[in-house]
Design a protein around this motif. Structure first.
Motif, PDB file in Angstrom:
ATOM      1  N   SER A   7     -14.065   7.399  19.825  1.00  0.00           N
ATOM      2  CA  SER A   7     -13.880   8.053  18.534  1.00  0.00           C
ATOM      3  C   SER A   7     -12.616   8.902  18.534  1.00  0.00           C
ATOM      4  O   SER A   7     -12.298   9.573  19.516  1.00  0.00           O
ATOM      5  CB  SER A   7     -15.084   8.946  18.213  1.00  0.00           C
ATOM      6  N   THR A   8     -11.900   8.906  17.423  1.00  0.00           N
ATOM      7  CA  THR A   8     -10.716   9.747  17.288  1.00  0.00           C
ATOM      8  C   THR A   8     -11.044  11.088  16.640  1.00  0.00           C
ATOM      9  O   THR A   8     -10.152  11.884  16.373  1.00  0.00           O
ATOM     10  CB  THR A   8      -9.628   9.019  16.475  1.00  0.00           C
ATOM     11  N   SER A   9     -12.326  11.338  16.400  1.00  0.00           N
ATOM     12  CA  SER A   9     -12.814  12.634  15.922  1.00  0.00           C
ATOM     13  C   SER A   9     -13.696  13.232  16.995  1.00  0.00           C
ATOM     14  O   SER A   9     -14.349  12.504  17.748  1.00  0.00           O
ATOM     15  CB  SER A   9     -13.642  12.474  14.648  1.00  0.00           C
ATOM     16  N   PHE A  10     -13.724  14.538  17.074  1.00  0.00           N
ATOM     17  CA  PHE A  10     -14.582  15.170  18.077  1.00  0.00           C
ATOM     18  C   PHE A  10     -16.023  14.736  17.876  1.00  0.00           C
ATOM     19  O   PHE A  10     -16.547  14.766  16.762  1.00  0.00           O
ATOM     20  CB  PHE A  10     -14.472  16.696  18.024  1.00  0.00           C
ATOM     21  N   THR A  11     -16.640  14.309  18.967  1.00  0.00           N
ATOM     22  CA  THR A  11     -18.000  13.792  18.963  1.00  0.00           C
ATOM     23  C   THR A  11     -18.813  14.566  19.993  1.00  0.00           C
ATOM     24  O   THR A  11     -18.365  14.736  21.134  1.00  0.00           O
ATOM     25  CB  THR A  11     -18.002  12.291  19.324  1.00  0.00           C
ATOM     26  N   ALA A  12     -19.993  15.036  19.605  1.00  0.00           N
ATOM     27  CA  ALA A  12     -20.860  15.781  20.525  1.00  0.00           C
ATOM     28  C   ALA A  12     -21.273  14.900  21.692  1.00  0.00           C
ATOM     29  O   ALA A  12     -21.684  13.755  21.507  1.00  0.00           O
ATOM     30  CB  ALA A  12     -22.093  16.290  19.790  1.00  0.00           C
ATOM     31  N   THR A  13     -21.153  15.422  22.910  1.00  0.00           N
ATOM     32  CA  THR A  13     -21.512  14.656  24.107  1.00  0.00           C
ATOM     33  C   THR A  13     -23.009  14.691  24.378  1.00  0.00           C
ATOM     34  O   THR A  13     -23.528  13.788  25.020  1.00  0.00           O
ATOM     35  CB  THR A  13     -20.793  15.202  25.348  1.00  0.00           C
ATOM     36  N   GLY A  14     -23.692  15.731  23.942  1.00  0.00           N
ATOM     37  CA  GLY A  14     -25.116  15.870  24.223  1.00  0.00           C
ATOM     38  C   GLY A  14     -25.416  16.178  25.679  1.00  0.00           C
ATOM     39  O   GLY A  14     -26.567  16.146  26.094  1.00  0.00           O
ATOM     40  N   LEU A  15     -24.395  16.483  26.474  1.00  0.00           N
ATOM     41  CA  LEU A  15     -24.591  16.712  27.904  1.00  0.00           C
ATOM     42  C   LEU A  15     -25.196  18.081  28.217  1.00  0.00           C
ATOM     43  O   LEU A  15     -26.076  18.186  29.057  1.00  0.00           O
ATOM     44  CB  LEU A  15     -23.264  16.565  28.654  1.00  0.00           C
ATOM     45  N   ILE A  16     -24.685  19.121  27.582  1.00  0.00           N
ATOM     46  CA  ILE A  16     -25.081  20.488  27.936  1.00  0.00           C
ATOM     47  C   ILE A  16     -25.145  21.347  26.682  1.00  0.00           C
ATOM     48  O   ILE A  16     -24.283  21.249  25.810  1.00  0.00           O
ATOM     49  CB  ILE A  16     -24.056  21.136  28.894  1.00  0.00           C
ATOM     50  N   THR A  17     -26.153  22.191  26.624  1.00  0.00           N
ATOM     51  CA  THR A  17     -26.183  23.290  25.665  1.00  0.00           C
ATOM     52  C   THR A  17     -26.342  24.563  26.478  1.00  0.00           C
ATOM     53  O   THR A  17     -27.295  24.687  27.247  1.00  0.00           O
ATOM     54  CB  THR A  17     -27.346  23.159  24.672  1.00  0.00           C
ATOM     55  N   ALA A  18     -25.388  25.478  26.352  1.00  0.00           N
ATOM     56  CA  ALA A  18     -25.425  26.737  27.094  1.00  0.00           C
ATOM     57  C   ALA A  18     -25.656  27.876  26.111  1.00  0.00           C
ATOM     58  O   ALA A  18     -24.908  28.050  25.156  1.00  0.00           O
ATOM     59  CB  ALA A  18     -24.129  26.952  27.865  1.00  0.00           C
ATOM     60  N   ALA A  19     -26.716  28.637  26.357  1.00  0.00           N
ATOM     61  CA  ALA A  19     -27.055  29.783  25.512  1.00  0.00           C
ATOM     62  C   ALA A  19     -27.635  30.871  26.405  1.00  0.00           C
ATOM     63  O   ALA A  19     -28.155  30.592  27.491  1.00  0.00           O
ATOM     64  CB  ALA A  19     -28.055  29.383  24.434  1.00  0.00           C
ATOM     65  N   PHE A  20     -27.565  32.096  25.944  1.00  0.00           N
ATOM     66  CA  PHE A  20     -28.124  33.219  26.696  1.00  0.00           C
ATOM     67  C   PHE A  20     -29.630  33.312  26.461  1.00  0.00           C
ATOM     68  O   PHE A  20     -30.117  32.949  25.390  1.00  0.00           O
ATOM     69  CB  PHE A  20     -27.446  34.531  26.277  1.00  0.00           C
ATOM     70  N   ASP A  21     -30.364  33.802  27.450  1.00  0.00           N
ATOM     71  CA  ASP A  21     -31.818  33.965  27.323  1.00  0.00           C
ATOM     72  C   ASP A  21     -32.175  35.000  26.263  1.00  0.00           C
ATOM     73  O   ASP A  21     -33.190  34.885  25.590  1.00  0.00           O
ATOM     74  CB  ASP A  21     -32.448  34.380  28.657  1.00  0.00           C
ATOM     75  N   ASN A  22     -31.318  36.018  26.128  1.00  0.00           N
ATOM     76  CA  ASN A  22     -31.528  37.086  25.143  1.00  0.00           C
ATOM     77  C   ASN A  22     -30.255  37.265  24.326  1.00  0.00           C
ATOM     78  O   ASN A  22     -29.170  36.848  24.758  1.00  0.00           O
ATOM     79  CB  ASN A  22     -31.859  38.413  25.858  1.00  0.00           C
ATOM     80  N   ALA A  23     -30.380  37.890  23.174  1.00  0.00           N
ATOM     81  CA  ALA A  23     -29.206  38.169  22.340  1.00  0.00           C
ATOM     82  C   ALA A  23     -28.221  39.033  23.123  1.00  0.00           C
ATOM     83  O   ALA A  23     -28.622  39.905  23.901  1.00  0.00           O
ATOM     84  CB  ALA A  23     -29.626  38.873  21.056  1.00  0.00           C
ATOM     85  N   ILE A  24     -26.930  38.776  22.935  1.00  0.00           N
ATOM     86  CA  ILE A  24     -25.911  39.589  23.576  1.00  0.00           C
ATOM     87  C   ILE A  24     -25.654  40.819  22.716  1.00  0.00           C
ATOM     88  O   ILE A  24     -26.050  40.885  21.550  1.00  0.00           O
ATOM     89  CB  ILE A  24     -24.614  38.790  23.811  1.00  0.00           C
ATOM     90  N   ALA A  25     -24.994  41.806  23.291  1.00  0.00           N
ATOM     91  CA  ALA A  25     -24.694  43.043  22.570  1.00  0.00           C
ATOM     92  C   ALA A  25     -23.700  42.765  21.442  1.00  0.00           C
ATOM     93  O   ALA A  25     -22.785  41.946  21.587  1.00  0.00           O
ATOM     94  CB  ALA A  25     -24.131  44.081  23.528  1.00  0.00           C
ATOM     95  N   SER A  26     -23.900  43.434  20.327  1.00  0.00           N
ATOM     96  CA  SER A  26     -22.989  43.307  19.202  1.00  0.00           C
ATOM     97  C   SER A  26     -21.586  43.717  19.647  1.00  0.00           C
ATOM     98  O   SER A  26     -21.404  44.739  20.304  1.00  0.00           O
ATOM     99  CB  SER A  26     -23.457  44.202  18.051  1.00  0.00           C
ATOM    100  N   GLY A  27     -20.594  42.916  19.322  1.00  0.00           N
ATOM    101  CA  GLY A  27     -19.218  43.207  19.703  1.00  0.00           C
ATOM    102  C   GLY A  27     -18.815  42.616  21.049  1.00  0.00           C
ATOM    103  O   GLY A  27     -17.643  42.689  21.429  1.00  0.00           O
ATOM    104  N   SER A  28     -19.762  42.043  21.779  1.00  0.00           N
ATOM    105  CA  SER A  28     -19.429  41.421  23.065  1.00  0.00           C
ATOM    106  C   SER A  28     -18.583  40.175  22.856  1.00  0.00           C
ATOM    107  O   SER A  28     -18.627  39.539  21.804  1.00  0.00           O
ATOM    108  CB  SER A  28     -20.701  41.012  23.819  1.00  0.00           C
TER     109      SER A  28
END
Length: 145
Positions: A7-28
């Motif tokens: 594809s010549t357009s960005f395509t989601a790989t579906g390999l990894i989703t990285a997220a924090f266990d808890n919300a980060i501090a506002s302004g971080s």
């Protein structure tokens, strides 16, 4: 895992989703680091451009002229069998991102500069298990202010 696209357009790989266990501090800020093995199949042409980027939700946090997290020119070192690829490249990149929310979620997308060039992330494009190696790592760090 491995993801392959022409594809010549960005395509989601579906390999990894990285997220924090808890919300980060506002302004971080979030330091996002990407390590990946990338490759291409033989296509009868010399090196071609590919882009790999990281998205926070639907926001591309790419930081180069191709709106990619990192863009590279992969070069072909295979033969004309169509799927033989012996050269793979290691891609490293990082960006300090200011998320719009306190619950960012990061994924990897990629694209090829030509629909005739198949690109791969996570391993080389190769029909032989002997060359099917590599990996992808997406690491996130909260940087508090």
């Amino acid at each position: 895992g491995e993801f392959t696209t022409a594809s010549t357009s960005f395509t989601a790989t579906g390999l990894i989703t990285a997220a924090f266990d808890n919300a980060i501090a506002s302004g971080s800020k979030v330091l996002v680091q990407l390590e990946a093995i990338v490759g291409e199949n033989y296509h009868g042409s010399w090196a071609g451009h590919m882009g790999v980027t990281v998205l926070d939700g639907s926001t591309n946090i790419g930081n180069d002229g191709n709106s990619s997290f990192r863009s590279i020119h992969a070069s072909t070192a295979g033969n004309s069998s169509g799927t033989t690829q012996y050269l793979i490249m290691m891609l490293y990149g990082s960006v300090l991102h200011t998320p719009a929310t306190t619950t960012p979620s990061y994924t990897i997308s990629m694209k090829s500069h030509s629909s005739s060039m198949t690109r791969s992330i996570g391993s080389p494009v190769n029909s032989s298990a002997s060359y099917d190696s590599g990996g992808t790592r997406l690491t996130i760090y909260e940087v508090t202010v």
